[in-house]
Scaffold this motif. Structure first.
Motif, PDB file in Angstrom:
ATOM      1  N   PRO A 267      33.857 -11.465  66.026  1.00  0.00           N
ATOM      2  CA  PRO A 267      33.016 -12.628  65.711  1.00  0.00           C
ATOM      3  C   PRO A 267      33.351 -13.195  64.331  1.00  0.00           C
ATOM      4  O   PRO A 267      33.791 -12.472  63.436  1.00  0.00           O
ATOM      5  CB  PRO A 267      31.589 -12.056  65.749  1.00  0.00           C
ATOM      6  CG  PRO A 267      31.685 -10.815  66.559  1.00  0.00           C
ATOM      7  CD  PRO A 267      33.052 -10.252  66.300  1.00  0.00           C
ATOM      8  N   ALA A 268      33.144 -14.492  64.184  1.00  0.00           N
ATOM      9  CA  ALA A 268      33.416 -15.164  62.918  1.00  0.00           C
ATOM     10  C   ALA A 268      32.471 -16.350  62.779  1.00  0.00           C
ATOM     11  O   ALA A 268      31.743 -16.699  63.714  1.00  0.00           O
ATOM     12  CB  ALA A 268      34.875 -15.622  62.848  1.00  0.00           C
ATOM     13  N   ASP A 269      32.473 -16.955  61.618  1.00  0.00           N
ATOM     14  CA  ASP A 269      31.612 -18.105  61.366  1.00  0.00           C
ATOM     15  C   ASP A 269      31.994 -19.260  62.294  1.00  0.00           C
ATOM     16  O   ASP A 269      33.176 -19.596  62.402  1.00  0.00           O
ATOM     17  CB  ASP A 269      31.761 -18.554  59.907  1.00  0.00           C
ATOM     18  CG  ASP A 269      30.855 -19.708  59.569  1.00  0.00           C
ATOM     19  OD1 ASP A 269      31.336 -20.854  59.583  1.00  0.00           O
ATOM     20  OD2 ASP A 269      29.664 -19.478  59.308  1.00  0.00           O
ATOM     21  N   PRO A 270      31.011 -19.873  62.988  1.00  0.00           N
ATOM     22  CA  PRO A 270      31.324 -20.951  63.928  1.00  0.00           C
ATOM     23  C   PRO A 270      32.096 -22.116  63.308  1.00  0.00           C
ATOM     24  O   PRO A 270      32.968 -22.701  63.967  1.00  0.00           O
ATOM     25  CB  PRO A 270      29.940 -21.396  64.414  1.00  0.00           C
ATOM     26  CG  PRO A 270      29.085 -20.187  64.276  1.00  0.00           C
ATOM     27  CD  PRO A 270      29.579 -19.493  63.049  1.00  0.00           C
ATOM     28  N   VAL A 271      31.798 -22.457  62.069  1.00  0.00           N
ATOM     29  CA  VAL A 271      32.507 -23.568  61.414  1.00  0.00           C
ATOM     30  C   VAL A 271      33.989 -23.231  61.262  1.00  0.00           C
ATOM     31  O   VAL A 271      34.867 -24.061  61.553  1.00  0.00           O
ATOM     32  CB  VAL A 271      31.877 -23.879  60.046  1.00  0.00           C
ATOM     33  CG1 VAL A 271      32.695 -24.944  59.318  1.00  0.00           C
ATOM     34  CG2 VAL A 271      30.430 -24.349  60.219  1.00  0.00           C
ATOM     35  N   LEU A 272      34.283 -22.012  60.832  1.00  0.00           N
ATOM     36  CA  LEU A 272      35.679 -21.599  60.659  1.00  0.00           C
ATOM     37  C   LEU A 272      36.394 -21.508  62.006  1.00  0.00           C
ATOM     38  O   LEU A 272      37.574 -21.843  62.117  1.00  0.00           O
ATOM     39  CB  LEU A 272      35.742 -20.257  59.941  1.00  0.00           C
ATOM     40  CG  LEU A 272      35.131 -20.216  58.533  1.00  0.00           C
ATOM     41  CD1 LEU A 272      35.248 -18.814  57.940  1.00  0.00           C
ATOM     42  CD2 LEU A 272      35.794 -21.233  57.627  1.00  0.00           C
ATOM     43  N   VAL A 273      35.676 -21.067  63.043  1.00  0.00           N
ATOM     44  CA  VAL A 273      36.269 -20.997  64.373  1.00  0.00           C
ATOM     45  C   VAL A 273      36.611 -22.393  64.868  1.00  0.00           C
ATOM     46  O   VAL A 273      37.679 -22.624  65.448  1.00  0.00           O
ATOM     47  CB  VAL A 273      35.307 -20.295  65.357  1.00  0.00           C
ATOM     48  CG1 VAL A 273      35.852 -20.367  66.779  1.00  0.00           C
ATOM     49  CG2 VAL A 273      35.108 -18.842  64.945  1.00  0.00           C
ATOM     50  N   GLY A 274      35.710 -23.357  64.635  1.00  0.00           N
ATOM     51  CA  GLY A 274      35.986 -24.736  65.033  1.00  0.00           C
ATOM     52  C   GLY A 274      37.222 -25.296  64.360  1.00  0.00           C
ATOM     53  O   GLY A 274      38.040 -25.983  64.993  1.00  0.00           O
ATOM     54  N   GLU A 275      37.376 -25.007  63.082  1.00  0.00           N
ATOM     55  CA  GLU A 275      38.566 -25.477  62.351  1.00  0.00           C
ATOM     56  C   GLU A 275      39.830 -24.836  62.919  1.00  0.00           C
ATOM     57  O   GLU A 275      40.873 -25.507  63.042  1.00  0.00           O
ATOM     58  CB  GLU A 275      38.420 -25.151  60.867  1.00  0.00           C
ATOM     59  CG  GLU A 275      37.296 -25.916  60.178  1.00  0.00           C
ATOM     60  CD  GLU A 275      37.088 -25.465  58.743  1.00  0.00           C
ATOM     61  OE1 GLU A 275      37.755 -24.486  58.331  1.00  0.00           O
ATOM     62  OE2 GLU A 275      36.261 -26.078  58.037  1.00  0.00           O
ATOM     63  N   ALA A 276      39.765 -23.549  63.272  1.00  0.00           N
ATOM     64  CA  ALA A 276      40.932 -22.851  63.818  1.00  0.00           C
ATOM     65  C   ALA A 276      41.303 -23.397  65.199  1.00  0.00           C
ATOM     66  O   ALA A 276      42.488 -23.571  65.511  1.00  0.00           O
ATOM     67  CB  ALA A 276      40.656 -21.352  63.886  1.00  0.00           C
ATOM     68  N   LEU A 277      40.294 -23.682  66.036  1.00  0.00           N
ATOM     69  CA  LEU A 277      40.574 -24.210  67.381  1.00  0.00           C
ATOM     70  C   LEU A 277      41.177 -25.604  67.315  1.00  0.00           C
ATOM     71  O   LEU A 277      42.051 -25.952  68.127  1.00  0.00           O
ATOM     72  CB  LEU A 277      39.290 -24.227  68.210  1.00  0.00           C
ATOM     73  CG  LEU A 277      38.648 -22.873  68.521  1.00  0.00           C
ATOM     74  CD1 LEU A 277      37.386 -23.072  69.350  1.00  0.00           C
ATOM     75  CD2 LEU A 277      39.631 -21.968  69.262  1.00  0.00           C
ATOM     76  N   ALA A 278      40.717 -26.400  66.371  1.00  0.00           N
ATOM     77  CA  ALA A 278      41.237 -27.768  66.255  1.00  0.00           C
ATOM     78  C   ALA A 278      42.727 -27.786  65.914  1.00  0.00           C
ATOM     79  O   ALA A 278      43.423 -28.764  66.206  1.00  0.00           O
ATOM     80  CB  ALA A 278      40.446 -28.532  65.201  1.00  0.00           C
ATOM     81  N   LYS A 279      43.212 -26.705  65.327  1.00  0.00           N
ATOM     82  CA  LYS A 279      44.619 -26.643  64.937  1.00  0.00           C
ATOM     83  C   LYS A 279      45.543 -26.259  66.094  1.00  0.00           C
ATOM     84  O   LYS A 279      46.760 -26.444  65.993  1.00  0.00           O
ATOM     85  CB  LYS A 279      44.802 -25.646  63.791  1.00  0.00           C
ATOM     86  CG  LYS A 279      44.114 -26.060  62.498  1.00  0.00           C
ATOM     87  CD  LYS A 279      44.276 -24.989  61.427  1.00  0.00           C
ATOM     88  CE  LYS A 279      43.567 -25.385  60.144  1.00  0.00           C
ATOM     89  NZ  LYS A 279      43.682 -24.324  59.097  1.00  0.00           N
TER      90      LYS A 279
END
Length: 327
Positions: A168-180
Motif C-alpha cells: 500500500p502507498a499514498d493514493p496521491v503518489l499512486v495516481g502520479e505513478a499510474l499517470a506515467k
C-alpha cells in the motif's frame, strides 16, 4: 523525499483493459462543473451506482446547488443516506467546499473556471476548503482534459490485491505513478475502467474486508503507541522518585553539627563583627583628629599675623568630618 512507487505495468494494463468494455464512455455530469464536483465527491471510496443515486437524490431534494449548500451536515447525510460510506465526513467536506465557492463568487457556480489555464484551475480547486485530492484529479481529467488518474484508498487496495502494487502507498503518489505508465489520450478511458474494477472489488466484499483489516491495524498501532508512551512516563516518574529518595537518604546520613561547633562558629562570627566595628570607629577618630589639627594650625597662623601688624584674613573653622553629618 517520497518513496518511489513501483507499478507492475503488465498487470496494470491487463486489469484496466479487462474492465474497459463495461466502462461508461462519457460522464453525464461533466457539462455542469458543480455537478461534476459533487458527483466526484460522492464517488471516492464508494461505487459508481451509489454516487449516481446520491447525486440524483440531491438534485431531487434541492432547487439548485445553493439550496443544497445551506443544509446542515446532518440534513445532507439524510439526503444521500446514512448508510453511505463515510457519509458524515464526506458531506462535511463537500459543504465546506461549496461554502468556499459561494464566499468567493456569491453564488454556487464554477463557470468562472471556463477558459482559464489548466494550472490556474487546478490551483483554484486545490485551495478550496475541504477538497479531496481525488476530486481535484477527476475534475481536471474530465473537465479540463488533464491526463491524471484519480486514485482513492479503495483503488490502492485493489491494485495491491491484483499485484499491480507490491504494498500500500499514498493514493496521491499512486495516481502520479499510474499517470506515467499510460498514454495521455487514454487517461479518461483508464479511469472509467478502474471505476468498474473498483465497483467489482466493492461488490465482492473484498474492499470492505481490507478496509476493516486496515482500520484494525491502525487501532492496534495506536494502542501500542499509547502503551509505549504510558510506559515511558511511568519509567520517568519512577526514576524521579528514586533520585528524590536517594537525596533524602544522603541528607539523613550526613552528620549534624555538634553544639560545640555551633558555639565556636557563633563566637567567630561575633568576633568578626566586633573587629569590623572597631575598625570603623578608628577610622572616624582619625578623620576627626586630622580636622582638629588643621583648625589649630589655621588659628596659630592668624594669631601670628595679627601681632605682626599685617591685615588679618578671616579664618573659617571647618567642622570635623566626623561630626559634620550628625546634625
Amino acid at each position: 523525499m517520497s518513496k518511489k512507487i513501483n507499478v507492475n505495468q503488465t498487470k496494470f494494463n491487463a486489469l484496466w483493459k479487462k474492465h474497459a468494455p463495461k466502462a461508461r464512455v462519457t460522464e453525464p455530469n461533466a457539462a455542469d462543473l458543480v455537478a461534476l464536483l459533487v458527483h466526484s465527491s460522492l464517488l471516492y471510496d464508494a461505487t459508481r451506482k451509489q454516487a449516481d443515486e446520491a447525486t440524483q437524490r440531491i438534485r431531487s431534494s434541492s432547487v439548485d446547488w445553493n439550496e443544497f449548500r445551506v443544509n446542515h451536515v446532518d440534513d445532507m447525510v439524510g439526503i444521500i443516506g446514512v448508510r453511505y460510506p463515510d457519509a458524515f465526513t464526506r458531506m462535511k467536506r463537500l459543504r465546506m467546499s461549496l461554502n468556499d465557492v459561494y464566499l468567493r463568487h456569491h453564488r454556487v457556480s464554477l463557470d468562472i473556471l471556463v477558459g482559464k489555464p489548466k494550472r490556474d484551475v487546478r490551483t483554484y480547486l486545490e485551495n478550496l476548503e475541504g477538497m479531496p485530492a481525488y476530486v481535484v484529479s477527476r475534475f481536471m481529467l474530465l473537465a479540463m482534459g488533464l491526463p491524471l488518474i484519480p486514485v482513492d484508498q479503495t483503488l490502492v487496495d485493489l491494485l495491491v490485491d491484483k499485484g499491480v502494487l507490491s504494498e500500500p502507498a499514498d493514493p496521491v503518489l499512486v495516481g502520479e505513478a499510474l499517470a506515467k505508465v499510460i498514454r495521455a489520450d487514454k487517461a479518461a478511458e483508464v479511469h472509467a475502467a478502474l471505476v468498474v474494477a473498483a465497483d467489482e472489488f466493492w461488490t465482492s466484499g473484498k474492499a470492505l474486508k481490507v478496509r476493516k483489516d486496515r482500520e484494525k491495524l491502525v487501532e492496534q498501532t495506536k494502542k501500542a503507541a499509547e502503551t509505549q508512551r504510558a510506559a515511558a512516563a511511568a519509567a520517568a516518574l519512577a526514576a524521579l522518585r528514586a533520585r528524590e529518595e536517594e537525596a533524602a537518604r544522603a541528607a539523613a546520613a550526613r552528620p549534624a553539627p555538634s553544639s560545640k561547633a555551633r558555639d565556636a562558629k557563633a563566637q567567630q562570627t561575633k568576633a568578626s563583627a566586633d573587629a569590623a566595628g572597631s575598625a570603623r570607629k578608628g577610622a572616624l577618630a582619625d578623620r576627626w583628629g586630622a580636622g582638629v589639627a588643621a583648625s589649630k594650625a589655621k588659628a596659630v597662623s592668624a594669631h601670628k599675623a595679627a601681632h605682626s601688624g599685617k591685615p588679618v584674613k578671616a579664618v573659617k573653622l571647618t567642622r570635623s568630618p566626623a561630626r559634620s553629618g550628625r546634625r
